[in-house]
Scaffold this active site. Structure first.
Site, PDB file in Angstrom:
ATOM      1  N   ASP A  30     -21.777  -8.364 -25.367  1.00 24.70           N
ATOM      2  CA  ASP A  30     -20.402  -7.961 -25.108  1.00 24.70           C
ATOM      3  C   ASP A  30     -19.657  -7.822 -26.441  1.00 24.70           C
ATOM      4  O   ASP A  30     -19.823  -8.629 -27.343  1.00 24.70           O
ATOM      5  CB  ASP A  30     -19.704  -8.993 -24.202  1.00 24.70           C
ATOM      6  CG  ASP A  30     -18.432  -8.454 -23.600  1.00 24.70           C
ATOM      7  OD1 ASP A  30     -18.413  -8.211 -22.383  1.00 24.70           O
ATOM      8  OD2 ASP A  30     -17.448  -8.257 -24.354  1.00 24.70           O
ATOM      9  N   ASN A  86     -17.669  -9.216 -11.869  1.00 24.89           N
ATOM     10  CA  ASN A  86     -16.289  -8.912 -11.482  1.00 24.89           C
ATOM     11  C   ASN A  86     -16.274  -7.631 -10.656  1.00 24.89           C
ATOM     12  O   ASN A  86     -16.862  -6.627 -11.063  1.00 24.89           O
ATOM     13  CB  ASN A  86     -15.416  -8.728 -12.723  1.00 24.89           C
ATOM     14  CG  ASN A  86     -15.318  -9.989 -13.555  1.00 24.89           C
ATOM     15  OD1 ASN A  86     -15.367 -11.090 -13.016  1.00 24.89           O
ATOM     16  ND2 ASN A  86     -15.195  -9.839 -14.866  1.00 24.89           N
ATOM     17  N   GLU A  94     -12.924  -4.135 -15.301  1.00 23.92           N
ATOM     18  CA  GLU A  94     -12.286  -3.134 -16.179  1.00 23.92           C
ATOM     19  C   GLU A  94     -13.178  -1.935 -16.413  1.00 23.92           C
ATOM     20  O   GLU A  94     -12.683  -0.822 -16.614  1.00 23.92           O
ATOM     21  CB  GLU A  94     -11.911  -3.781 -17.511  1.00 23.92           C
ATOM     22  CG  GLU A  94     -10.743  -4.741 -17.368  1.00 23.92           C
ATOM     23  CD  GLU A  94     -10.366  -5.436 -18.659  1.00 23.92           C
ATOM     24  OE1 GLU A  94     -11.081  -5.250 -19.673  1.00 23.92           O
ATOM     25  OE2 GLU A  94      -9.371  -6.180 -18.634  1.00 23.92           O
ATOM     26  N   VAL A  95     -14.475  -2.153 -16.430  1.00 25.87           N
ATOM     27  CA  VAL A  95     -15.411  -1.035 -16.619  1.00 25.87           C
ATOM     28  C   VAL A  95     -16.101  -0.784 -15.281  1.00 25.87           C
ATOM     29  O   VAL A  95     -16.759  -1.681 -14.727  1.00 25.87           O
ATOM     30  CB  VAL A  95     -16.452  -1.345 -17.713  1.00 25.87           C
ATOM     31  CG1 VAL A  95     -17.456  -0.205 -17.820  1.00 25.87           C
ATOM     32  CG2 VAL A  95     -15.765  -1.593 -19.058  1.00 25.87           C
ATOM     33  N   HIS A  99     -21.824  -4.363 -13.674  1.00 24.46           N
ATOM     34  CA  HIS A  99     -22.359  -5.202 -14.742  1.00 24.46           C
ATOM     35  C   HIS A  99     -22.174  -6.660 -14.383  1.00 24.46           C
ATOM     36  O   HIS A  99     -21.241  -7.028 -13.669  1.00 24.46           O
ATOM     37  CB  HIS A  99     -21.683  -4.903 -16.082  1.00 24.46           C
ATOM     38  CG  HIS A  99     -20.184  -4.994 -16.045  1.00 24.46           C
ATOM     39  ND1 HIS A  99     -19.406  -3.975 -15.561  1.00 24.46           N
ATOM     40  CD2 HIS A  99     -19.350  -5.984 -16.400  1.00 24.46           C
ATOM     41  CE1 HIS A  99     -18.131  -4.335 -15.626  1.00 24.46           C
ATOM     42  NE2 HIS A  99     -18.059  -5.555 -16.130  1.00 24.46           N
ATOM     43  N   HIS A 101     -21.921 -10.487 -16.337  1.00 27.48           N
ATOM     44  CA  HIS A 101     -21.746 -11.188 -17.599  1.00 27.48           C
ATOM     45  C   HIS A 101     -22.639 -12.431 -17.598  1.00 27.48           C
ATOM     46  O   HIS A 101     -22.533 -13.263 -16.678  1.00 27.48           O
ATOM     47  CB  HIS A 101     -20.305 -11.673 -17.766  1.00 27.48           C
ATOM     48  CG  HIS A 101     -19.260 -10.591 -17.741  1.00 27.48           C
ATOM     49  ND1 HIS A 101     -18.584 -10.187 -18.882  1.00 27.48           N
ATOM     50  CD2 HIS A 101     -18.769  -9.838 -16.726  1.00 27.48           C
ATOM     51  CE1 HIS A 101     -17.707  -9.248 -18.544  1.00 27.48           C
ATOM     52  NE2 HIS A 101     -17.798  -9.007 -17.252  1.00 27.48           N
TER      53      HIS A 101
HETATM   54  P1  AMP Z   1     -15.174  -6.407 -16.814  1.00 27.07           P
HETATM   55  O1  AMP Z   1     -13.777  -6.913 -17.048  1.00 27.07           O
HETATM   56  O2  AMP Z   1     -15.991  -7.310 -15.953  1.00 27.07           O
HETATM   57  O3  AMP Z   1     -15.187  -4.969 -16.357  1.00 27.07           O
HETATM   58  O4  AMP Z   1     -15.887  -6.489 -18.231  1.00 27.07           O
HETATM   59  C1  AMP Z   1     -16.047  -5.410 -19.093  1.00 27.07           C
HETATM   60  C2  AMP Z   1     -16.626  -5.974 -20.367  1.00 27.07           C
HETATM   61  O5  AMP Z   1     -17.144  -4.903 -21.131  1.00 27.07           O
HETATM   62  C3  AMP Z   1     -15.617  -6.713 -21.251  1.00 27.07           C
HETATM   63  O6  AMP Z   1     -16.056  -8.054 -21.444  1.00 27.07           O
HETATM   64  C4  AMP Z   1     -15.637  -5.925 -22.558  1.00 27.07           C
HETATM   65  O7  AMP Z   1     -15.527  -6.741 -23.691  1.00 27.07           O
HETATM   66  C5  AMP Z   1     -16.991  -5.228 -22.490  1.00 27.07           C
HETATM   67  N1  AMP Z   1     -17.104  -3.976 -23.237  1.00 27.07           N
HETATM   68  C6  AMP Z   1     -16.300  -2.893 -23.158  1.00 27.07           C
HETATM   69  N2  AMP Z   1     -16.749  -1.914 -23.953  1.00 27.07           N
HETATM   70  C7  AMP Z   1     -17.883  -2.382 -24.546  1.00 27.07           C
HETATM   71  C8  AMP Z   1     -18.817  -1.852 -25.481  1.00 27.07           C
HETATM   72  N3  AMP Z   1     -18.699  -0.603 -25.969  1.00 27.07           N
HETATM   73  N4  AMP Z   1     -19.857  -2.625 -25.858  1.00 27.07           N
HETATM   74  C9  AMP Z   1     -20.005  -3.879 -25.369  1.00 27.07           C
HETATM   75  N5  AMP Z   1     -19.168  -4.426 -24.474  1.00 27.07           N
HETATM   76  C10 AMP Z   1     -18.115  -3.708 -24.081  1.00 27.07           C
END
Ligand code: AMP
Ligand code: ZN
Length: 113
Positions: A30, A86, A94-95, A99, A101
């Protein structure tokens, strides 16, 4: 071309620190770690949220878990870890590419915020 940042990582269009890769699963560090070990595990296939899994794709969750166990043992995380998925707005996603963690390396609090 996909606009999804995790698809871009899968396609090696943007750099990432990859720790595990197989046919269907990718794991990378991350960018903003919240624990000494913070690794994201994703299916290579673009699926926005856990709610979008279906009978054709649900096997990917098992494959991700297998990869998590493999990496956890490789990294010597026998003391324990947390695996977090999440989902959607209230889950803090957020993404929008599924995924999990993997968090480890410190004692984690419960319940989470
Ligand atoms: P979520 O809030 O569960 O969607 O987590 C998204 C995660 O993606 C966050 O912990 C970010 O720090 C991580 N993230 C976003 N962009 C990148 C990237 N380019 N490389 C690695 N991690 C990322
Ligand atoms: Zn994607």
């Amino acid at each position: 071309m996909s606009e999804c940042i995790f698809c871009k990582i899968v396609n090696k269009e943007i750099p990432s620190d990859i720790v595990y890769e197989d046919e269907n699963v990718l794991a990378f560090k991350d960018l903003n770690p919240v624990a000494p070990t913070h690794i994201l595990f994703i299916p290579k296939k673009h699926i926005p949220t856990l709610l979008d899994l279906d009978s054709e794709t649900q096997h990917l969750v098992g494959e991700i878990h297998r990869a998590v166990v493999y990496v956890a043992k490789e990294l010597g995380l026998e003391k324990g870890f947390r695996l977090v998925g999440n989902c959607n707005e209230h889950g803090g996603q957020e993404v929008f590419h599924i995924h999990y963690h993997l968090l480890a390396g410190r004692e984690l609090q419960w319940p989470p915020g």
